[in-house]
Scaffold this motif. Structure first.
Motif, PDB file in Angstrom:
ATOM      1  N   PHE A  77       0.852  -1.184   0.000  1.00 27.27           N
ATOM      2  CA  PHE A  77       0.000   0.000   0.000  1.00 27.27           C
ATOM      3  C   PHE A  77       0.889   1.235   0.000  1.00 27.27           C
ATOM      4  N   GLY A  78       0.531   2.236  -0.801  1.00 24.24           N
ATOM      5  CA  GLY A  78       1.340   3.443  -0.831  1.00 24.24           C
ATOM      6  C   GLY A  78       0.693   4.539  -1.649  1.00 24.24           C
ATOM      7  N   ARG A  79       1.237   5.718  -1.527  1.00 27.91           N
ATOM      8  CA  ARG A  79       0.714   6.892  -2.217  1.00 27.91           C
ATOM      9  C   ARG A  79       1.153   6.896  -3.678  1.00 27.91           C
ATOM     10  N   VAL A  80       0.274   7.319  -4.552  1.00 27.73           N
ATOM     11  CA  VAL A  80       0.591   7.514  -5.961  1.00 27.73           C
ATOM     12  C   VAL A  80       0.572   9.005  -6.249  1.00 27.73           C
ATOM     13  N   ARG A  81       1.685   9.487  -6.788  1.00 27.81           N
ATOM     14  CA  ARG A  81       1.811  10.908  -7.106  1.00 27.81           C
ATOM     15  C   ARG A  81       2.140  11.063  -8.589  1.00 27.81           C
ATOM     16  N   LEU A  82       2.281  12.313  -9.019  1.00 31.86           N
ATOM     17  CA  LEU A  82       2.494  12.561 -10.443  1.00 31.86           C
ATOM     18  C   LEU A  82       3.709  11.810 -10.980  1.00 31.86           C
ATOM     19  N   TYR A  83       4.797  11.780 -10.210  1.00 38.23           N
ATOM     20  CA  TYR A  83       6.030  11.209 -10.728  1.00 38.23           C
ATOM     21  C   TYR A  83       5.970   9.695 -10.916  1.00 38.23           C
ATOM     22  N   ASN A  84       5.051   8.998 -10.217  1.00 35.92           N
ATOM     23  CA  ASN A  84       4.983   7.535 -10.375  1.00 35.92           C
ATOM     24  C   ASN A  84       3.609   7.053 -10.840  1.00 35.92           C
ATOM     25  N   SER A  85       2.844   7.946 -11.466  1.00 35.43           N
ATOM     26  CA  SER A  85       1.485   7.589 -11.886  1.00 35.43           C
ATOM     27  C   SER A  85       1.400   7.095 -13.322  1.00 35.43           C
ATOM     28  N   GLY A  86       2.454   7.313 -14.122  1.00 29.50           N
ATOM     29  CA  GLY A  86       2.377   7.017 -15.543  1.00 29.50           C
ATOM     30  C   GLY A  86       2.330   5.540 -15.884  1.00 29.50           C
ATOM     31  N   ARG A  87       2.631   4.681 -14.921  1.00 29.59           N
ATOM     32  CA  ARG A  87       2.674   3.231 -15.205  1.00 29.59           C
ATOM     33  C   ARG A  87       1.301   2.581 -15.166  1.00 29.59           C
ATOM     34  N   TYR A  88       0.291   3.298 -14.667  1.00 27.07           N
ATOM     35  CA  TYR A  88      -0.996   2.649 -14.402  1.00 27.07           C
ATOM     36  C   TYR A  88      -1.972   2.799 -15.566  1.00 27.07           C
ATOM     37  N   PRO A  89      -2.574   1.689 -16.021  1.00 29.34           N
ATOM     38  CA  PRO A  89      -3.630   1.759 -17.044  1.00 29.34           C
ATOM     39  C   PRO A  89      -4.967   2.129 -16.408  1.00 29.34           C
ATOM     40  N   THR A  90      -5.878   2.586 -17.226  1.00 31.54           N
ATOM     41  CA  THR A  90      -7.191   2.998 -16.711  1.00 31.54           C
ATOM     42  C   THR A  90      -7.897   1.849 -16.004  1.00 31.54           C
ATOM     43  N   TYR A  91      -7.763   0.632 -16.536  1.00 36.60           N
ATOM     44  CA  TYR A  91      -8.506  -0.489 -15.962  1.00 36.60           C
ATOM     45  C   TYR A  91      -8.019  -0.919 -14.589  1.00 36.60           C
ATOM     46  N   SER A  92      -6.947  -0.307 -14.099  1.00 38.06           N
ATOM     47  CA  SER A  92      -6.506  -0.587 -12.731  1.00 38.06           C
ATOM     48  C   SER A  92      -7.140   0.358 -11.720  1.00 38.06           C
ATOM     49  N   TYR A 114      -4.318  10.483 -31.777  1.00 35.11           N
ATOM     50  CA  TYR A 114      -3.061   9.958 -31.254  1.00 35.11           C
ATOM     51  C   TYR A 114      -3.340   8.666 -30.496  1.00 35.11           C
ATOM     52  N   SER A 115      -2.462   7.691 -30.651  1.00 38.52           N
ATOM     53  CA  SER A 115      -2.811   6.305 -30.389  1.00 38.52           C
ATOM     54  C   SER A 115      -3.061   5.925 -28.937  1.00 38.52           C
ATOM     55  N   ASN A 116      -2.387   6.513 -27.969  1.00 38.18           N
ATOM     56  CA  ASN A 116      -2.674   6.149 -26.582  1.00 38.18           C
ATOM     57  C   ASN A 116      -2.240   7.276 -25.666  1.00 38.18           C
ATOM     58  N   GLY A 117      -2.634   7.169 -24.388  1.00 38.84           N
ATOM     59  CA  GLY A 117      -2.235   8.186 -23.421  1.00 38.84           C
ATOM     60  C   GLY A 117      -3.380   8.851 -22.701  1.00 38.84           C
ATOM     61  N   GLU A 118      -4.615   8.524 -23.087  1.00 41.27           N
ATOM     62  CA  GLU A 118      -5.765   9.146 -22.405  1.00 41.27           C
ATOM     63  C   GLU A 118      -5.796   8.807 -20.930  1.00 41.27           C
ATOM     64  N   ASP A 119      -5.291   7.620 -20.566  1.00 42.31           N
ATOM     65  CA  ASP A 119      -5.283   7.225 -19.161  1.00 42.31           C
ATOM     66  C   ASP A 119      -4.304   8.077 -18.358  1.00 42.31           C
ATOM     67  N   SER A 120      -3.095   8.287 -18.882  1.00 43.51           N
ATOM     68  CA  SER A 120      -2.098   9.099 -18.179  1.00 43.51           C
ATOM     69  C   SER A 120      -2.573  10.536 -17.990  1.00 43.51           C
ATOM     70  N   LEU A 121      -3.217  11.090 -18.998  1.00 38.15           N
ATOM     71  CA  LEU A 121      -3.716  12.460 -18.896  1.00 38.15           C
ATOM     72  C   LEU A 121      -4.850  12.565 -17.886  1.00 38.15           C
ATOM     73  N   PHE A 122      -5.732  11.570 -17.862  1.00 40.77           N
ATOM     74  CA  PHE A 122      -6.834  11.571 -16.903  1.00 40.77           C
ATOM     75  C   PHE A 122      -6.305  11.500 -15.475  1.00 40.77           C
ATOM     76  N   ILE A 123      -5.375  10.597 -15.228  1.00 42.87           N
ATOM     77  CA  ILE A 123      -4.805  10.460 -13.883  1.00 42.87           C
ATOM     78  C   ILE A 123      -4.079  11.735 -13.482  1.00 42.87           C
ATOM     79  N   ARG A 124      -3.322  12.319 -14.415  1.00 47.15           N
ATOM     80  CA  ARG A 124      -2.647  13.586 -14.122  1.00 47.15           C
ATOM     81  C   ARG A 124      -3.645  14.672 -13.729  1.00 47.15           C
TER      82      ARG A 124
END
Length: 259
Positions: free
Chosen positions: A122-137, A162-172
């Motif tokens: 368990f841990g905090r997710v911040r901007l610097y480590n959020s890019g690895r996560y897909p939307t379905y997680s 553009y082919s992918n990245g909507e998940d990273s932008l949403f989380i950001r």
């Protein structure tokens, strides 16, 4: 608390898809198809609302479901996820255990070679480590998303320019709005094999689109982040296009984006 599964799909029949995914909660399915249609069905005592939309774009599909979401918790899903028995109970229990969380990232086992993350604790997710996560997680407190008027980009993702990245932008956008995000070591499903709707190899379009995404994500830091990305993954991604050439493609895309 209540939960709805928000599913983005393409040309799928609702009951067939729900059974394949082993949906065992209320759900909203938005399927990109050739015509508009609406259907409701009951599966294992749960209400499933199905919308067929003629437009293309996974971001648009997710926005259609998100604007209709009414449960306390929204759990995002793709059509190729198969859920573990009791996933609804596990997700709700995690939010009850962590009342400070607006967003929780769960383990969903990806196909071999597609893994980008695994939550071991368990841990905090911040901007610097959020890019690895897909939307379905991701599961969110629905009212917090509605309160902050956060939506998915229509420029990025399968079916978009553009082919992918909507998940990273949403989380950001969620994190920038002040939502608190955490990872939890709870597995709720796995990905079943299917052909990607957007990935056609590590070609020029892949690197160009990634450059555009990095300009939106990182602004003035896009170039060093692109270099970091390529050096970290050059063994896999740069076999056909050398990493220096790939970096040039990404930099050209970065320079052509006007924000």
């Amino acid at each position: 608390m209540t939960l709805q599964l928000l599913v983005a799909a393409m040309n799928r029949k609702p009951r067939e898809l729900a059974e394949e995914m082993r949906i065992d909660s209320d759900a909203i399915i938005v399927s990109q198809g050739e015509q508009y249609a609406y259907e409701e069905l009951c599966l294992n005592g749960h209400n499933i609302r199905y919308y067929s939309m003629a437009e293309r774009g996974v971001g648009l599909s997710r926005n259609h479901s998100l604007m209709r979401a009414s449960a306390d918790i929204s759990l995002f899903a793709d059509e190729d996820i198969v859920y573990e028995p009791g996933y609804e109970r596990e997700v709700l229990a995690a939010f009850e255990a962590h009342p400070q969380a607006d967003m929780l990232f769960f383990n969903v086992q990806a196909m071999p070679g597609r893994e980008t993350y695994h939550n071991a604790d368990f841990g905090r997710v911040r901007l610097y480590n959020s890019g690895r996560y897909p939307t379905y997680s991701l599961a969110v407190r629905t009212w917090r998303i509605h309160q902050n008027n956060i939506t998915f980009s229509l420029l990025f993702g399968g079916g978009a320019k553009y082919s992918n990245g909507e998940d990273s932008l949403f989380i950001r956008d969620c994190l920038r709005a002040g939502l608190k995000a955490y990872r939890v070591p709870v597995t709720i499903g796995h990905e079943r094999e299917r052909e990607s709707t957007w990935f056609k190899g590590y070609n020029t379009k892949f690197f160009y689109d990634r450059g555009v995404l990095y300009r939106y994500l990182y602004g003035g830091l896009a170039r060093p982040m692109a270099l970091r990305f390529l050096l970290s993954h050059r063994g896999v991604m740069c076999q056909e296009i050398p990493w220096k050439k790939a970096y040039g493609i990404m930099c050209r895309a970065i320079s052509e984006v006007k924000l």
